[in-house]
Structures are given as structure tokens and as C-alpha cells.
Motif scaffolding. Structure first.
Motif, short mmCIF file in Angstrom:
data_model
loop_
_atom_site.label_atom_id
_atom_site.label_comp_id
_atom_site.label_asym_id
_atom_site.label_seq_id
_atom_site.Cartn_x
_atom_site.Cartn_y
_atom_site.Cartn_z
N LEU A 118 0.12 1.19 -5.81
CA LEU A 118 0.39 2.51 -5.22
C LEU A 118 -0.90 3.18 -4.76
CD1 LEU A 118 3.19 4.01 -7.49
CD2 LEU A 118 3.40 2.86 -5.28
N GLU A 119 -1.97 3.01 -5.51
CA GLU A 119 -3.26 3.58 -5.09
C GLU A 119 -3.72 2.98 -3.77
OE1 GLU A 119 -6.26 3.40 -8.15
OE2 GLU A 119 -4.88 4.21 -9.64
N LEU A 120 -3.56 1.67 -3.64
CA LEU A 120 -3.96 1.01 -2.39
C LEU A 120 -3.09 1.47 -1.22
CD1 LEU A 120 -4.53 -2.59 -3.78
CD2 LEU A 120 -6.29 -1.00 -2.97
N LEU A 121 -1.80 1.63 -1.46
CA LEU A 121 -0.92 2.12 -0.41
C LEU A 121 -1.32 3.54 0.00
CD1 LEU A 121 1.60 1.78 1.37
CD2 LEU A 121 2.93 2.73 -0.52
N THR A 122 -1.65 4.37 -0.96
CA THR A 122 -2.08 5.74 -0.66
C THR A 122 -3.36 5.73 0.18
OG1 THR A 122 -1.01 6.57 -2.65
CG2 THR A 122 -2.74 7.95 -1.68
N GLU A 123 -4.28 4.82 -0.12
CA GLU A 123 -5.49 4.71 0.69
C GLU A 123 -5.15 4.43 2.14
OE1 GLU A 123 -8.17 1.79 -0.95
OE2 GLU A 123 -8.22 2.79 -2.89
N LEU A 124 -4.17 3.58 2.36
CA LEU A 124 -3.75 3.30 3.74
C LEU A 124 -3.09 4.53 4.36
CD1 LEU A 124 -2.26 -0.30 3.44
CD2 LEU A 124 -4.42 0.37 4.52
N GLU A 125 -2.28 5.23 3.59
CA GLU A 125 -1.57 6.39 4.13
C GLU A 125 -2.53 7.50 4.55
OE1 GLU A 125 2.81 6.20 2.03
OE2 GLU A 125 1.19 7.19 0.93
#
Length: 181
Positions: A118-125
């Protein structure tokens, strides 16, 4: 370069690595493209430790790792269940890369590390570059991570976020969402 690529595409990973080594021995240092092709061949053949060794060799040669070499190494980490190493390799990149982040999200999902996914996805977002915005693969891998960890509510929240951002679902995304239920 083309010979290494051709060997890799033909599934001849040993020959691709051999050609890479011959170039080194002939003082024709291979570039990151050559390494990426040999790494891809090794990764596809299940030679994950060798894939990671080639990344170390690339770095040792002084040539910079690019998103393609990095994503091959991260994918190898996923296959051996080494999500921490996958994140370490990702963090060595100079900028946000969609393909590398997606590989790292998948590595986290495969190891049950839903919070890191989820942290990695948030970085992309929150990335400002358009080519680093999350795609359906990003969301699918993160939903899978949540589902595998019993975090079905979060998986369904990701589905909603994906739809809000206008990311079009595919069969994998639908499967991840259904699995959450």
C-alpha cells in the motif's frame, strides 16, 4: 547487443550470459541494455540468483541501472520471496518508475507484506510524473496483497480508488476484487 537479445528471446539464457561475459573480456563493456536482456533471459528461465548477480555486476561495471534492469532484479526477488531486497533495489533508483514499483508491489504481495504494498501504491498515486501514475497492474497487485493478508475491506477500498482515478479494470483486477469478497 542484438545477439544477447536474440538469445534471451529464444530462451538461451546461458548463451546470453556467455555473450555478455565475452564482451566484458574483449574490453567492450556492455551497457545496461545488454545486462537487461541477459537478466530478462535468466529471470524467465528461473535463474533468479543469477539475475541478481548480473545486477551486481552491472553496478560494479560503473554503468547505471535503469528501470528495465531494476525491474528484472525486483521480479527475481519476488520469485525467491525476498521482498526486503526488492524494496532495497527499488530505493536505489533515482526516480519513480511505474514498472519497478509494480514489480515491488507484486514482491510484497507474494510475501504477505500488504502494508508495504500500500505504501508503494501511495507513492505512485502522489507521483507528479504522468508516466509514474498507477495502472491496473499496480492496483491489482495491491488488492492481491490485501486479500492474501485478510484485509478484504482495504482491497475493496483500493477497487474504489482505482475506479475514482479512472483506471480501467481488467480480468486480473476483477479477480482480485472478487477474491476479496
Amino acid at each position: 547487443r542484438n545477439a544477447i537479445r536474440s538469445c534471451g528471446q529464444a530462451g538461451k539464457w546461458q548463451r546470453a550470459v556467455s555473450l555478455l561475459r565475452l564482451a566484458e573480456d574483449d574490453h567492450l563493456p556492455p551497457d545496461s541494455y545488454c545486462y537487461a536482456q541477459a537478466m530478462s533471459a535468466c529471470r524467465r528461465a528461473g535463474q533468479w540468483p543469477l539475475t541478481l548477480r548480473l545486477l551486481a555486476d552491472l553496478r560494479g561495471s560503473g554503468a547505471p541501472a535503469d528501470p528495465f534492469t531494476t525491474s528484472n532484479a525486483i521480479a527475481a526477488c519476488e520469485r525467491i520471496g525476498d521482498w526486503k531486497r526488492a524494496l532495497s533495489i527499488l530505493r536505489e533508483l533515482d526516480s519513480t518508475s511505474l514498472v519497478c514499483h509494480n514489480a515491488a508491489i507484486s514482491a510484497c504481495a507474494g510475501s504477505g507484506q500488504w502494508q508495504e504494498a500500500l505504501e508503494l501504491l501511495t507513492e505512485l498515486e502522489i507521483a507528479t510524473r504522468l508516466d509514474a501514475q498507477p495502472n491496473v497492474r499496480s492496483y491489482s497487485a495491491a488488492m492481491t496483497a490485501c486479500t492474501r493478508a485478510g484485509q478484504w475491506q482495504r482491497a475493496l477500498e483500493l477497487w474504489a480508488r482505482m475506479k475514482e482515478r479512472g483506471v480501467r479494470a481488467d480480468g486480473v483486477a476483477y479477480g482480485a476484487a472478487v477474491s476479496a469478497c
